[in-house]
Design an enzyme around this catalytic site. Structure first.
Site, PDB file in Angstrom:
ATOM      1  N   LYS A  89       0.817  -1.219   0.000  1.00  0.00           N
ATOM      2  CA  LYS A  89       0.000   0.000   0.000  1.00  0.00           C
ATOM      3  C   LYS A  89       0.845   1.261   0.000  1.00  0.00           C
ATOM      4  O   LYS A  89       0.592   2.191  -0.752  1.00  0.00           O
ATOM      5  CB  LYS A  89      -0.907   0.068   1.243  1.00  0.00           C
ATOM      6  CG  LYS A  89      -1.946  -1.003   1.355  1.00  0.00           C
ATOM      7  CD  LYS A  89      -2.915  -0.714   2.492  1.00  0.00           C
ATOM      8  CE  LYS A  89      -2.296  -0.673   3.866  1.00  0.00           C
ATOM      9  NZ  LYS A  89      -1.848  -1.969   4.393  1.00  0.00           N
ATOM     10  N   ARG A 119      11.078  -6.655   4.659  1.00  0.00           N
ATOM     11  CA  ARG A 119      11.012  -5.253   5.081  1.00  0.00           C
ATOM     12  C   ARG A 119      11.683  -5.079   6.450  1.00  0.00           C
ATOM     13  O   ARG A 119      12.336  -4.077   6.708  1.00  0.00           O
ATOM     14  CB  ARG A 119       9.548  -4.797   5.138  1.00  0.00           C
ATOM     15  CG  ARG A 119       9.411  -3.322   5.398  1.00  0.00           C
ATOM     16  CD  ARG A 119       8.018  -2.851   5.073  1.00  0.00           C
ATOM     17  NE  ARG A 119       7.076  -3.212   6.116  1.00  0.00           N
ATOM     18  CZ  ARG A 119       5.764  -2.976   6.046  1.00  0.00           C
ATOM     19  NH1 ARG A 119       5.254  -2.407   4.977  1.00  0.00           N
ATOM     20  NH2 ARG A 119       4.974  -3.306   7.037  1.00  0.00           N
ATOM     21  N   ARG A 156      12.114  -2.012  10.951  1.00  0.00           N
ATOM     22  CA  ARG A 156      10.926  -1.576  11.692  1.00  0.00           C
ATOM     23  C   ARG A 156      10.730  -2.452  12.917  1.00  0.00           C
ATOM     24  O   ARG A 156      10.780  -3.674  12.827  1.00  0.00           O
ATOM     25  CB  ARG A 156       9.684  -1.649  10.790  1.00  0.00           C
ATOM     26  CG  ARG A 156       9.489  -0.398   9.988  1.00  0.00           C
ATOM     27  CD  ARG A 156       8.306  -0.481   9.069  1.00  0.00           C
ATOM     28  NE  ARG A 156       7.049  -0.822   9.743  1.00  0.00           N
ATOM     29  CZ  ARG A 156       5.847  -0.569   9.201  1.00  0.00           C
ATOM     30  NH1 ARG A 156       5.764   0.036   8.033  1.00  0.00           N
ATOM     31  NH2 ARG A 156       4.754  -0.915   9.840  1.00  0.00           N
ATOM     32  N   ARG A 178      -0.018  -8.586  13.771  1.00  0.00           N
ATOM     33  CA  ARG A 178      -0.570  -7.536  12.904  1.00  0.00           C
ATOM     34  C   ARG A 178      -1.549  -8.140  11.898  1.00  0.00           C
ATOM     35  O   ARG A 178      -2.567  -7.546  11.579  1.00  0.00           O
ATOM     36  CB  ARG A 178       0.558  -6.794  12.176  1.00  0.00           C
ATOM     37  CG  ARG A 178       1.448  -6.030  13.147  1.00  0.00           C
ATOM     38  CD  ARG A 178       2.592  -5.352  12.439  1.00  0.00           C
ATOM     39  NE  ARG A 178       2.111  -4.194  11.721  1.00  0.00           N
ATOM     40  CZ  ARG A 178       2.594  -3.759  10.564  1.00  0.00           C
ATOM     41  NH1 ARG A 178       3.579  -4.394   9.985  1.00  0.00           N
ATOM     42  NH2 ARG A 178       2.106  -2.697  10.011  1.00  0.00           N
TER      43      ARG A 178
HETATM   44  P1  AMP Z   1       1.268   0.857   9.060  1.00  0.00           P
HETATM   45  O1  AMP Z   1       2.546   1.528   8.707  1.00  0.00           O
HETATM   46  O2  AMP Z   1       0.075   1.450   8.343  1.00  0.00           O
HETATM   47  O3  AMP Z   1       1.311  -0.633   8.942  1.00  0.00           O
HETATM   48  O4  AMP Z   1       1.000   1.172  10.609  1.00  0.00           O
HETATM   49  C1  AMP Z   1       1.899   0.759  11.622  1.00  0.00           C
HETATM   50  C2  AMP Z   1       1.189   0.710  12.976  1.00  0.00           C
HETATM   51  O5  AMP Z   1       0.660   2.001  13.310  1.00  0.00           O
HETATM   52  C3  AMP Z   1      -0.032  -0.207  13.032  1.00  0.00           C
HETATM   53  O6  AMP Z   1       0.306  -1.562  13.258  1.00  0.00           O
HETATM   54  C4  AMP Z   1      -0.822   0.399  14.191  1.00  0.00           C
HETATM   55  O7  AMP Z   1      -0.247   0.057  15.435  1.00  0.00           O
HETATM   56  C5  AMP Z   1      -0.588   1.893  13.986  1.00  0.00           C
HETATM   57  N1  AMP Z   1      -1.619   2.471  13.091  1.00  0.00           N
HETATM   58  C6  AMP Z   1      -1.451   3.017  11.856  1.00  0.00           C
HETATM   59  N2  AMP Z   1      -2.611   3.418  11.340  1.00  0.00           N
HETATM   60  C7  AMP Z   1      -3.558   3.116  12.258  1.00  0.00           C
HETATM   61  C8  AMP Z   1      -4.969   3.236  12.300  1.00  0.00           C
HETATM   62  N3  AMP Z   1      -5.659   3.777  11.274  1.00  0.00           N
HETATM   63  N4  AMP Z   1      -5.624   2.819  13.416  1.00  0.00           N
HETATM   64  C9  AMP Z   1      -4.958   2.285  14.470  1.00  0.00           C
HETATM   65  N5  AMP Z   1      -3.621   2.117  14.488  1.00  0.00           N
HETATM   66  C10 AMP Z   1      -2.925   2.523  13.402  1.00  0.00           C
END
Ligand code: AMP
Length: 201
Positions: free
Chosen positions: A25, A139, A145, A156
């Protein structure tokens, strides 16, 4: 009034990039945003920047993100609203990593409605699960990360299935949910996405 609202709806392109972690994404959202001159809002990137800067918000969410759980809805909704406010004259937005819960999806609809905006399409990138896992592991090696360790990756994905996947129904009911194959090169997937976006009306 109604005509004005419709006119405004048509001029904006607001996309949600949907799918589990590791599906690509972020990479595609950045490319598509550049191509169509849209504002790319990655809630994960915003939260990671807060953690790096050690802000109050960053300290609050650090452990949650490291465990692979979701940050509370109210915090995310506030972040999203204030980020959109900073880009009021935008051509449109790509929401990447938001919404992740039904509460967030409803809040996004309310927020859009208040501005006479609407979500144009929800684009779901489709990748088989074994490919997802190998992308997430790679990644972890490349970007370091903290939420890309084996246990957290698994969590996740579980969190995605429980809280986020049910949104597919929510958007199918609005008839704006589209699936796009996420396999192939970055350029292949980008070309498929452009095809879907260009036929949006
Ligand atoms: P991502 O980079 O989008 O995978 O986000 C990394 C982490 O940030 C996620 O695993 C959540 O802990 C937190 N996070 C990001 N976006 C959201 C969201 N819309 N709602 C809740 N937690 C979020």
């Amino acid at each position: 009034m109604v005509r004005q609202r419709n006119a405004k709806y048509k001029t904006m392109l607001n996309l949600i990039f949907f799918g589990p972690p590791g599906v690509g994404k972020g990479t595609q959202a950045a490319k598509v945003a550049k191509h169509y001159n849209l504002v790319h809002i990655s809630t994960g990137d915003i939260l990671r920047a807060e953690i790096k800067l050690e802000t109050e918000l960053g300290l609050k969410v650090k452990d949650i993100i490291a465990s692979g759980e979701l940050v509370p809805d109210e915090l995310l909704i506030e972040i999203l609203e204030s980020t959109c406010d900073k880009h009021n004259g935008a051509n449109g937005f790509i929401f990447d990593g938001f919404p992740r819960t039904l509460r967030q999806a409803e809040a996004l609809d309310e927020m859009m409605d208040r501005r006479s905006w609407k979500v144009t399409k929800v684009i779901s990138l489709e990748v088989p699960e074994d490919e997802l896992l190998s992308r997430l592991v790679n990644r972890a090696l490349e970007q370091g990360r903290t939420d890309d360790t084996a246990d957290v990756i698994r969590n996740r994905l579980v969190v995605y299935l429980k809280h986020t996947e049910p949104l597919i129904d929510y958007y199918r009911k609005q008839d704006i949910f589209i699936e796009v194959p996420g396999m192939g090169t970055i350029e292949d997937v980008f070309a498929s996405l452009c095809g879907v976006i260009d036929n949006r009306y």
